[in-house]
Design a protein around this motif. Structure first.
Motif, mmCIF file in Angstrom:
data_model
loop_
_atom_site.group_PDB
_atom_site.id
_atom_site.type_symbol
_atom_site.label_atom_id
_atom_site.label_comp_id
_atom_site.label_asym_id
_atom_site.label_seq_id
_atom_site.Cartn_x
_atom_site.Cartn_y
_atom_site.Cartn_z
ATOM 1 N N ALA A 126 2.176 6.410 -6.991
ATOM 2 C CA ALA A 126 1.211 6.801 -7.238
ATOM 3 C C ALA A 126 1.361 8.743 -7.575
ATOM 4 O O ALA A 126 1.450 9.551 -8.610
ATOM 5 C CB ALA A 126 -0.639 6.873 -7.193
ATOM 6 N N GLY A 127 2.013 8.981 -6.279
ATOM 7 C CA GLY A 127 2.888 10.437 -6.185
ATOM 8 C C GLY A 127 3.598 10.865 -7.585
ATOM 9 O O GLY A 127 3.711 11.665 -7.479
ATOM 10 N N THR A 184 0.452 -1.222 -0.161
ATOM 11 C CA THR A 184 0.209 0.229 -0.341
ATOM 12 C C THR A 184 0.991 1.004 -0.018
ATOM 13 O O THR A 184 0.122 2.079 -0.547
ATOM 14 C CB THR A 184 -0.745 0.139 1.186
ATOM 15 O OG1 THR A 184 -1.658 -1.089 1.078
ATOM 16 C CG2 THR A 184 -2.194 0.889 1.262
ATOM 17 N N ARG A 185 1.982 1.269 1.035
ATOM 18 C CA ARG A 185 2.764 2.128 0.783
ATOM 19 C C ARG A 185 3.822 2.366 -0.432
ATOM 20 O O ARG A 185 3.518 3.843 -0.989
ATOM 21 C CB ARG A 185 3.979 2.136 2.026
ATOM 22 C CG ARG A 185 3.572 2.793 3.471
ATOM 23 C CD ARG A 185 4.699 2.630 4.153
ATOM 24 N NE ARG A 185 5.313 1.327 4.342
ATOM 25 C CZ ARG A 185 5.272 0.400 5.454
ATOM 26 N NH1 ARG A 185 3.912 0.663 6.616
ATOM 27 N NH2 ARG A 185 5.483 -0.459 5.496
ATOM 28 N N GLU A 238 2.890 1.231 -3.568
ATOM 29 C CA GLU A 238 1.834 1.626 -4.295
ATOM 30 C C GLU A 238 1.140 3.497 -4.304
ATOM 31 O O GLU A 238 1.309 4.198 -5.630
ATOM 32 C CB GLU A 238 0.035 1.127 -4.035
ATOM 33 C CG GLU A 238 -0.837 1.847 -5.675
ATOM 34 C CD GLU A 238 -1.591 2.835 -4.926
ATOM 35 O OE1 GLU A 238 -2.199 3.109 -6.150
ATOM 36 O OE2 GLU A 238 -1.790 2.990 -3.862
ATOM 37 N N ALA A 239 1.255 4.177 -3.620
ATOM 38 C CA ALA A 239 1.253 5.332 -2.946
ATOM 39 C C ALA A 239 1.797 6.528 -3.261
ATOM 40 O O ALA A 239 2.078 7.003 -4.403
ATOM 41 C CB ALA A 239 0.560 5.693 -1.135
#
Length: 141
Positions: free
Chosen positions: A111-112, A104-105, A107-108
């Motif tokens: 994405a950023g 999840t980290r 992915e974030a």
């Protein structure tokens, strides 16, 4: 010679279990599968229990157990060790949840960076490349 589940050659065993012959040999070397005795002048034969054991191994791998843990689970496979098996599964579940948090980290962070790259113009450095070059902790974990 027939290829019933009671008298399989290693090739028939591999086919019945949906794996390659080298997979069977690998698991034998790891002690997860037995190696039947070879009758004089004949070939080793595998049976239905061997196929079931190999399918157990593959099922356990699919839900994240490593080979050492699978060996432990195989030793617990007498119906009387459910609590011990549950403890092993609970540890595996904790590991999976930790990996999900890491993903999840990741992915974030990605994405950023992708968003920053999309807004970037040609005359400036790419934010993704710059972040990686800078050795920055882009994940933030």
């Amino acid at each position: 010679m027939t290829n019933s589940l009671a008298s399989l050659t290693i090739g028939g065993f591999a086919k019945a279990a949906g794996v390659g012959i080298e997979t069977i040999r690998f698991y034998q070397r790891k002690g997860l599968l037995g190696k039947p005795t070879r009758p004089p002048g004949s070939v080793r034969r595998y049976g239905e229990a061997d196929v079931a054991r190999l399918k157990f191994i593959k099922s356990a791998q699919r839900i994240g157990f490593n080979l050492e843990e699978i060996g432990h689970l195989l030793h617990l496979d007498d119906g009387a060790h459910c609590e011990e098996a549950a403890l092993l599964a609970a540890q595996r579940l904790r590991d999976v949840r930790e990996r999900l948090q890491d993903l999840t980290r990741m992915e974030a962070a990605l994405a950023g960076l992708v968003e920053r790259c999309a807004g970037q113009h040609e005359e400036a450095a790419c934010p993704l490349i710059a972040a990686l070059h800078g050795g920055a902790d882009v994940i933030g974990g």
